[in-house]
Design a protein around this motif. Sequence first.
Motif: not given
Length: 220
Positions: A141, A145-146, A160, A163
């Motif tokens: 990931d 987070t943005k 995050n 990940t």
Amino acid sequence: MEWDKLWTINKKIIDPVCPRHTAVIEERCVLLTLTNGPDEPFVRIMPRHKKYEGAGKKATTFTKRIWLDHEDAKSVSVDEEVTLKDWGNAIVKEISKDRDGNVTQLTGVLHLEGSVKTTKLKLTWLPKTSELVNLILVGFDYLITKKKLEEGENFTDVLNPCTRFESAALGDSDMRNLKPGEVLQLERKGYFICDVPFTTLSKPIVLFSIPDGRQQAVLK
């Protein structure tokens, strides 16, 4: 440019040529018993890619008892007709659940004369045999987070916490032949590259997810 737009290039490059295989997420996977299924398992030799002969062949075993993903099993209803990919249709007759309402077992009948065009659910499955291999499916990931930091915003506030995520799965027996670095598609789960190939039954094959532009990760 957004990353997902770039990642769609992955799909355009690998989809026409990479072989197809099947996996079922191991957690709470559900056994479907086909009462009129084959009394003795039988094998069909099938293409690893229906439109690209260069991908080679694979051996698919058909049995009376087959594994389904829990997410698929909880989507079906009694007397619903579903399609078992590369086999044909079946009708679900009984659904067993535990005290918490989770589906634990299904019973059904093959209905191979049924039309695959009329079914809502097209399900991937694996035979219940000792030949299946263990898999670890690894997804990745974003680090934050943005998509964009505001002016003066500290990136440590949007890190995050996770990940990398893993899912244990079962895979078809032909995945024993995967080579390190080989790219494949797991039907209905996405594209993967083999990081650790098969050595023994006690050690799982490790597959890394390849981003293909989809917004939602299948493995999460």
